[in-house]
Design an enzyme around this catalytic site. Structure first.
Site, PDB file in Angstrom:
ATOM      1  N   SER A 101       0.905  -1.094  -0.099  1.00 33.99           N
ATOM      2  CA  SER A 101       0.029   0.089   0.065  1.00 33.99           C
ATOM      3  C   SER A 101       0.839   1.300   0.060  1.00 33.99           C
ATOM      4  O   SER A 101       1.749   1.542  -0.922  1.00 33.99           O
ATOM      5  CB  SER A 101      -0.786  -0.053   1.322  1.00 33.99           C
ATOM      6  OG  SER A 101      -1.822   1.092   1.107  1.00 33.99           O
ATOM      7  N   ASP A 242      -2.571   5.865  -3.322  1.00 35.37           N
ATOM      8  CA  ASP A 242      -1.273   5.083  -3.014  1.00 35.37           C
ATOM      9  C   ASP A 242      -0.927   3.975  -3.857  1.00 35.37           C
ATOM     10  O   ASP A 242      -1.422   3.942  -5.195  1.00 35.37           O
ATOM     11  CB  ASP A 242      -1.665   4.677  -1.814  1.00 35.37           C
ATOM     12  CG  ASP A 242      -2.782   3.695  -1.723  1.00 35.37           C
ATOM     13  OD1 ASP A 242      -3.779   3.567  -2.641  1.00 35.37           O
ATOM     14  OD2 ASP A 242      -3.095   2.849  -0.603  1.00 35.37           O
ATOM     15  N   ASP A 244      -1.311   0.604  -4.222  1.00 36.08           N
ATOM     16  CA  ASP A 244      -2.357  -0.253  -4.686  1.00 36.08           C
ATOM     17  C   ASP A 244      -3.781   0.332  -5.258  1.00 36.08           C
ATOM     18  O   ASP A 244      -4.591  -0.349  -5.478  1.00 36.08           O
ATOM     19  CB  ASP A 244      -2.582  -1.378  -3.895  1.00 36.08           C
ATOM     20  CG  ASP A 244      -3.135  -0.907  -2.460  1.00 36.08           C
ATOM     21  OD1 ASP A 244      -2.999   0.054  -1.954  1.00 36.08           O
ATOM     22  OD2 ASP A 244      -4.105  -1.790  -2.095  1.00 36.08           O
ATOM     23  N   ASP A 246      -6.051   2.040  -3.463  1.00 41.30           N
ATOM     24  CA  ASP A 246      -7.140   2.013  -2.967  1.00 41.30           C
ATOM     25  C   ASP A 246      -7.455   3.209  -2.181  1.00 41.30           C
ATOM     26  O   ASP A 246      -8.614   3.302  -1.155  1.00 41.30           O
ATOM     27  CB  ASP A 246      -7.448   0.516  -2.133  1.00 41.30           C
ATOM     28  CG  ASP A 246      -6.557   0.598  -0.964  1.00 41.30           C
ATOM     29  OD1 ASP A 246      -5.461   1.441  -0.865  1.00 41.30           O
ATOM     30  OD2 ASP A 246      -6.474  -0.379  -0.153  1.00 41.30           O
TER      31      ASP A 246
END
Length: 479
Positions: A101, A242, A244, A246
């Site tokens: 993340s 960010d 990834d 999400d």
């Protein structure tokens, strides 16, 4: 080994995960799915990953372990976590996303999805229990990597279709929007979606080197870049996410990031939510705009809160975190079409919702944000702060009211304390200071609210100073 489940999935140092541990946790996940009856041998498990250097290797090791456990594996490649979750959920397939993340590149992690959605705390405990005996003897564990069938194109296409049905055609025409691409897996999809709605898109800061972007505590260097780009390109907004994809990052026309919980609030109103579920770290002014259910920090807790709200008969249930990641627990009708539930964090929904509202009301993002009248809230973290020192600080502050009062001497007098997650202290002047160890990395976080920008930043600086001083005292005592 420093691997553990945090606020969203398994996290730890890349060197610890890239090897036997990846195979062990993938095997534990597979065994849990089979023993609990949530999947059977031969079923497909989807795998996605971010752009971290260690992610391809970890994903391949996980693929090999899942195949040896009796599953087929579909490689969805470098896609946003919500795209992977949508793709797997529609097919009632389990999935795992290799990502750290927003945390630094020397760390990584795995997010796990059951066939019916993101895992809960009880699932984490079961996976950890299944992994424990395997971790005790890693030397003989098979870590042979394997390839998987390609599923990337379909996963990307389905997520693109979802997001190009949210708004009316041309809904963002006339807006100049920058996309800070850096190393997020959402970077190309953001450009495609914004172009679809007629925005003039300017791609910014694309990087082949992984850059950690924390949307809840945006670094001063990143803010400087956002300000420079906003002025240089005469932008109405800048969007990003960010690693990834999400957690959203949306900056206004001056390059200043909007609070993630404000983005979540706007998304909830966009969907006509009957209740929103959000952690205790989100802005205390949210309740003035929408019924709110508070939880601990972390998507598993938000998901549990959303499930509670659904069981109580709420029609449209939205969840969001202070980082802006927005979850949808129920189907919602938007733009004449049904937006299916996606109970995992998503950066696209809140970013599009705020841009659409700005265009509809003919307001700059800064004016739009000010119109909600939320208390000024800022947050930051101290990185590389040992977890045992964080634990010692929290134990010290919790032990007696006198310890807490002494720690806050010169900052303010405690009036009320919440211990839902960390210590959230309301002071006598109604300002708030909240101390909380990160669940994902050796970091100590501080969140504050105050009546104005200057007071909020002053309070945050004082809070961070007290944390550093405590850490220094512990280091000196050990010496």
């Amino acid at each position: 080994m420093s691997l553990k489940f945090g606020t969203s999935g398994l996290r730890g140092l890349s060197v610890d995960l890239d090897g036997p541990a990846a195979a062990i946790y993938a095997t534990a996940f597979a065994r849990y799915l089979l023993s609990s009856g949530q999947a059977k041998a031969g079923d497909t498990v989807m795998i996605g990953r971010d752009f971290r250097p260690s992610s391809p290797s970890i994903a391949a090791i996980c693929a090999g372990a899942l195949k040896r456990a009796g599953f087929s594996v579909a490689d969805c490649g470098t896609v946003p976590t919500p795209a992977l979750a949508l793709y797997a959920g529609k097919r009632q397939s389990a999935a795992l996303m290799v990502t750290g993340s927003h945390i630094p590149a020397d760390r990584n992690g795995i997010k796990f999805y059951r066939p019916n959605g993101e895992i809960a705390k009880v699932d984490e405990e079961a996976i950890a229990a299944a992994a424990a005996p395997l971790l005790a003897d890693q030397t003989s564990f098979d870590v042979t990597p394997d390839e998987a069938e390609d599923g990337m194109a379909t996963a990307t296409a389905e997520f693109l279709a979802r997001n190009t049905a949210l708004l009316e055609v041309g809904a963002l025409a006339g807006l100049r929007v920058g996309v800070y691409q850096h190393s997020t897996v959402a970077r190309d999809l953001f450009v495609d979606v914004l172009n679809h709605y007629g925005a003039q898109v300017v791609a910014l800061g694309r990087s082949d080197t992984f850059i950690p972007v924390d949307t809840e505590a945006v670094s001063p260097a990143t803010i400087d870049s956002l300000k420079r780009w906003a002025a240089e390109h005469s932008l109405d907004a800048i969007v990003s996410a960010d690693g990834d994809g999400d957690r959203p990052l949306v900056a206004d026309e001056a390059g200043l990031p909007l609070r993630g919980d404000l983005l979540g609030l706007i998304a909830a109103r966009f969907l006509d939510a009957t209740v929103a579920v959000t952690p205790v770290t989100s802005n205390s002014g949210l309740e003035r705009h929408l019924p709110i259910l508070r939880t601990r920090v972390g998507s598993p807790y938000v998901i549990a809160g959303m499930e509670q709200a659904v069981s109580e008969g709420q029609k449209t249930v939205v969840g969001f975190e202070a980082n802006g990641g927005t979850l949808l627990a129920t189907d919602a009708v938007v733009n004449g079409t049904t937006l299916t539930a996606l109970p995992t964090r998503d950066s696209f929904l809140p970013a599009l919702a705020v841009l659409a509202l700005s265009k509809k009301q003919a307001q700059t993002l800064s004016a739009l944000a000010a119109g909600f009248g939320l208390p000024v809230a800022v947050a930051d973290r101290i990185e590389n702060f040992p977890t045992d020192t964080s634990a010692a600080l929290m134990a010290h502050l919790r032990s007696t009211r006198e310890n807490l009062a002494d720690f806050l001497t010169g900052i303010g007098r405690p009036a009320d304390v919440s211990d839902i997650d960390g210590l959230r202290v309301t002071l006598h002047d109604d300002s708030v200071i909240h101390f909380r160890p990160s669940g994902n990395a050796p970091e100590m976080r501080c969140y504050v609210e105050a009546k104005d920008e200057a007071s909020a930043h002053a309070l945050l600086a004082e809070g961070l100073t007290r944390i550093r001083e405590f850490g220094l005292s512990k280091t000196e005592s050990k010496g």
